[in-house]
Write a protein that holds these residues in place. Structure first.
Motif, PDB file in Angstrom:
ATOM      1  N   SER A 216       3.138  90.434  24.304  1.00 36.73           N
ATOM      2  CA  SER A 216       2.427  91.700  24.132  1.00 36.73           C
ATOM      3  C   SER A 216       2.102  91.882  22.651  1.00 36.73           C
ATOM      4  O   SER A 216       2.714  91.268  21.771  1.00 36.73           O
ATOM      5  CB  SER A 216       3.296  92.870  24.597  1.00 36.73           C
TER       6      SER A 216
ATOM      7  N   THR B  30       0.779  89.927  30.271  1.00 31.93           N
ATOM      8  CA  THR B  30      -0.005  90.546  29.208  1.00 31.93           C
ATOM      9  C   THR B  30      -1.442  90.042  29.273  1.00 31.93           C
ATOM     10  O   THR B  30      -1.662  88.825  29.323  1.00 31.93           O
ATOM     11  CB  THR B  30       0.586  90.212  27.821  1.00 31.93           C
TER      12      THR B  30
ATOM     13  N   GLU C  86      -5.264  91.145  24.945  1.00 29.24           N
ATOM     14  CA  GLU C  86      -4.268  91.857  24.136  1.00 29.24           C
ATOM     15  C   GLU C  86      -3.561  90.890  23.185  1.00 29.24           C
ATOM     16  O   GLU C  86      -3.381  91.178  21.998  1.00 29.24           O
ATOM     17  CB  GLU C  86      -3.246  92.556  25.039  1.00 29.24           C
TER      18      GLU C  86
END
Length: 315
Positions: A99, A131, A135
Motif C-alpha cells: 500500500s 492493493t 496505488e
C-alpha cells in the motif's frame, strides 16, 4: 569488467549481485564488512538486500540494511555502489503490504538504516494481491520525485499483476519497473521461462535471479541426506535430492572438470548465458565462496556445455 545496463535506467552493474540476506544472520557485522570489502575489491558493485532481512532472526528484520549502512558510512563509497532493497515482504510484525502508506513509511526506514539519501533500485518484494497497482506505482512516483528512489523493479509479482502494472504505468504516466527478480536456476526453470520470460522480452527488463544456486544445492555440497547438516541452510536443498537433481550435479561435474572449475561457477555461468540475465544474486560467507562466484563472470560456456546442461535440466 563489462557492466550491464539495467533496463531503461542509467544504472550499470557488474554481472554478479551480492545477496545481503546473510548479513545479520549467518554473518555478523565484522564478517559482513570483510565480504563487502572483498566484493568491491573484486571489481563488482551491485548489492542486494531487503527491509525485512533477516526477519527470521528477530521477527522484524532490518539487520542487513543496518550493516550495509554502517559499511557504506565507514568506507565513504556510496557513489561507487548500486544498492537494491525491497518493500512489501511479510514478517511476524505485518503481512505482505504494498500500500502507499506502507511504502512511504518503509522507504524512510530503509534510508535511515542504509544511512543514504537514496536507493538505486527499489523492489516490490512480495505482492499483497489486493492493493491496486496504480496505488503502488503512485507511491513509487512520490518517492522518485522526492529523490529517495532512482528506479523501481519487481520480484514476487504474478505475471498478471506485472502486466497490469505496465499497463497502468503507460496509461497514467507512472513509473515502470526496469528489472525483474525471479526464482530461477538450473533446477527451477519452468516458472520463469514459461510465465515471465515473454514479459521480460516484451518490456525490456533486466533479470536478476534469486536462489541462483538452488539453496546451495548447485554447489555440489549436498549429495545425500547426511550432507544437509553441513549448513544451517541445508534444509532448503533437501527437495532437490532426487533423480533429476543428482543428474544435474553429474552434468555440472563434467562441465566443471572440462573447464577446471566448480559446479557453482558453472551454474552461475549457465545463468549468465541465458537471455536478459543481468547478474545472478548470490550470497557468500567466506572469501573462498566469493572467488567461486567471481569466476562465473570470467567463464564462457560453449554450445556443447550449454546443450548438456539444458538437456538434463529441462522442465
Amino acid at each position: 569488467m563489462e557492466k550491464v545496463k539495467i533496463g531503461t535506467s542509467d544504472l550499470e552493474v557488474a554481472p554478479i549481485n551480492l545477496g545481503g540476506n546473510v548479513f545479520g544472520w549467518t554473518l555478523d557485522e565484522t564478517g559482513s564488512f570483510d565480504i563487502l570489502d572483498a566484493f568491491i575489491e573484486g571489481g563488482f558493485n551491485f548489492i542486494d538486500t531487503a527491509d525485512t532481512y533477516a526477519w527470521w532472526v528477530n521477527g522484524t528484520g532490518g539487520q542487513s540494511e543496518t550493516i550495509i549502512g554502517n559499511w557504506l558510512k565507514s568506507r565513504g563509497n556510496r557513489d561507487k555502489v548500486v544498492i537494491a532493497t525491497k518493500v512489501g515482504s511479510e514478517t511476524q510484525a505485518h503481512p505482505s503490504d504494498i500500500s502507499k502508506r506502507h511504502i512511504l513509511k518503509s522507504v524512510d526506514e530503509s534510508l535511515q538504516r542504509l544511512q543514504s539519501d537514496y536507493i538505486d533500485l527499489y523492489y516490490t518484494h512480495f505482492d499483497d494481491n489486493k492493493t491496486p497497482v496504480e496505488e503502488t506505482l503512485s507511491a513509487y512516483e512520490e518517492v522518485i520525485r522526492a529523490g529517495k528512489v532512482r528506479y523501481v523493479a519487481a520480484s514476487n509479482v504474478s505475471p498478471a499483476r506485472l502486466e497490469e502494472s505496465f499497463t497502468a504505468a503507460e496509461t497514467h504516466g507512472l513509473p515502470r519497473y526496469v528489472a525483474l527478480q525471479p526464482h530461477y536456476n538450473l533446477l527451477e526453470r519452468a516458472g520463469y521461462e514459461t510465465d515471465y520470460a515473454p514479459l521480460v522480452e516484451k518490456y525490456g527488463l533486466t533479470v536478476f535471479p534469486y536462489w541462483a544456486l538452488a539453496a546451495g544445492f548447485l554447489t555440489g555440497k549436498y549429495r545425500s541426506e547426511a550432507d544437509l547438516n553441513k549448513s544451517v541452510r541445508g534444509g532448503g536443498a533437501k527437495k532437490y535430492l532426487n533423480e533429476k537433481g543428482l543428474a544435474v550435479l553429474d552434468a555440472l561435474d563434467k562441465v566443471a572438470a572440462k573447464h577446471q572449475s566448480t559446479p557453482a561457477t558453472v551454474s552461475l555461468a549457465w545463468l549468465l548465458a541465458q537471455p536478459h540475465i543481468g547478474a545472478p544474486i548470490v550470497s557468500a560467507t567466506s572469501k573462498q565462496q566469493l572467488a567461486t562466484i567471481f569466476d562465473a563472470a570470467k567463464l564462457t560456456l560453449d554450445s556443447e556445455d550449454l546443450e548438456e546442461l539444458d538437456n538434463v535440466s529441462k522442465p
